[in-house]
Design an enzyme around this catalytic site. Structure first.
Site, PDB file in Angstrom:
ATOM      1  CE  LYS A   9      35.346  42.821  42.765  1.00 47.57           C
ATOM      2  NZ  LYS A   9      34.444  43.911  43.211  1.00 47.57           N
ATOM      3  CE  LYS A  14      40.483  51.465  40.348  1.00 51.98           C
ATOM      4  NZ  LYS A  14      39.848  52.768  40.044  1.00 51.98           N
ATOM      5  CE  LYS A  40      32.409  53.684  39.822  1.00 51.08           C
ATOM      6  NZ  LYS A  40      33.460  52.790  39.257  1.00 51.08           N
ATOM      7  CG  ASP A 126      36.021  45.303  38.070  1.00 50.22           C
ATOM      8  OD1 ASP A 126      35.493  44.552  38.887  1.00 50.22           O
ATOM      9  OD2 ASP A 126      36.290  46.487  38.325  1.00 50.22           O
TER      10      ASP A 126
END
Length: 246
Positions: A9, A14, A40, A126
């Protein structure tokens, strides 16, 4: 060449885990390629002095006749860094962007040219749509690990990721290696994650303790492995690297 995908998530730590894992393996002499699969494009920042590198999708939009050195950047410890990137905000599909980036790396024979010992895909977990599932279903990764804490939403995401891995596993794609517990020091955290692992028929393979050195290293734009190589935390990432590689 060993091929690993690490899912989790957003905000679970991570990318911090992956970049430290990459640095730890590279410090042992392995040639490591880390491919960030998050719009991102911040997977490799701790390997590049805190700076973002140009993404594959940005370069495809802005430049013609791309060569591998446009896409692949050498970071700390010699880790080969790639960021897939995402579409212009509000336009296009991030999942489709990952597929496009993978196709370009394949077209340029990235793996044949660099011949890494291990490729680590850092994938946002996600939503496991077609693009984000690409490392699993496209035959790019052999094993999948999930980074999770004891927080409810990270465990919920872990369950979704595990379901996707199992579905594609029936077609002889990647298998689920287990959960990497990135501790948040919440109440009964180990027991919660162990229970979740049993429910999705896997195991907790490693626990990363919460440690202020992680934030201190990130403030320097570095991994713990590079900033504090003699620390206990650096040794933890080395142990994780040994476990995953072997």
């Amino acid at each position: 060449m060993k091929k690993i995908a690490i899912y989790g998530k957003g905000g679970i730590g991570k990318s911090t885990t992956v970049s430290n894992l990459s640095a730890a393996l590279a410090a042992k002499g392995y040639k490591v390629m880390q491919i960030g699969c998050d719009p991102k494009a911040d997977s490799t920042r701790n390997l590049t002095g805190g700076k973002k590198i140009p993404t594959v999708l940005e370069l495809l939009r802005d430049k013609e006749n791309l060569v591998l050195t446009d896409l692949v950047h050498e970071g700390d410890e010699g880790v080969l860094c790639v960021e897939a990137g995402g579409p212009v905000p509000g336009v296009g599909c991030a999942g489709r962007g990952i597929i496009t980036a993978f196709e370009k790396l394949e077209e340029l024979d990235a793996f044949s040219v660099y011949q890494p010992d291990i490729v680590i895909y850092d994938v946002l977990g996600d939503v496991v749509c077609g693009g984000f599932a690409m490392p699993i279903r496209g035959g790019y990764a052999e094993e999948v690990y999930i980074v999770s804490s004891g927080e409810m939403m990270s465990l919920y995401a872990a369950n979704n990721i595990a379901s996707a891995v199992k579905m594609f596993g029936k077609r002889k794609y990647a298998s689920l290696g287990g959960i990497i517990l990135n501790s948040k020091n919440i109440e009964n955290e180990e027991a919660l994650v162990e229970q979740a692992a049993r429910e999705i028929e896997t195991q907790v393979v490693f626990q990363i303790p919460r440690n202020p050195l992680i934030q201190q290293a990130e403030a320097l734009g570095k991994t713990v492995v590079s900033a504090f190589p003699d620390s206990e935390m650096a040794k933890n990432y080395e142990k994780l690297g040994n476990l995953i590689f072997n």
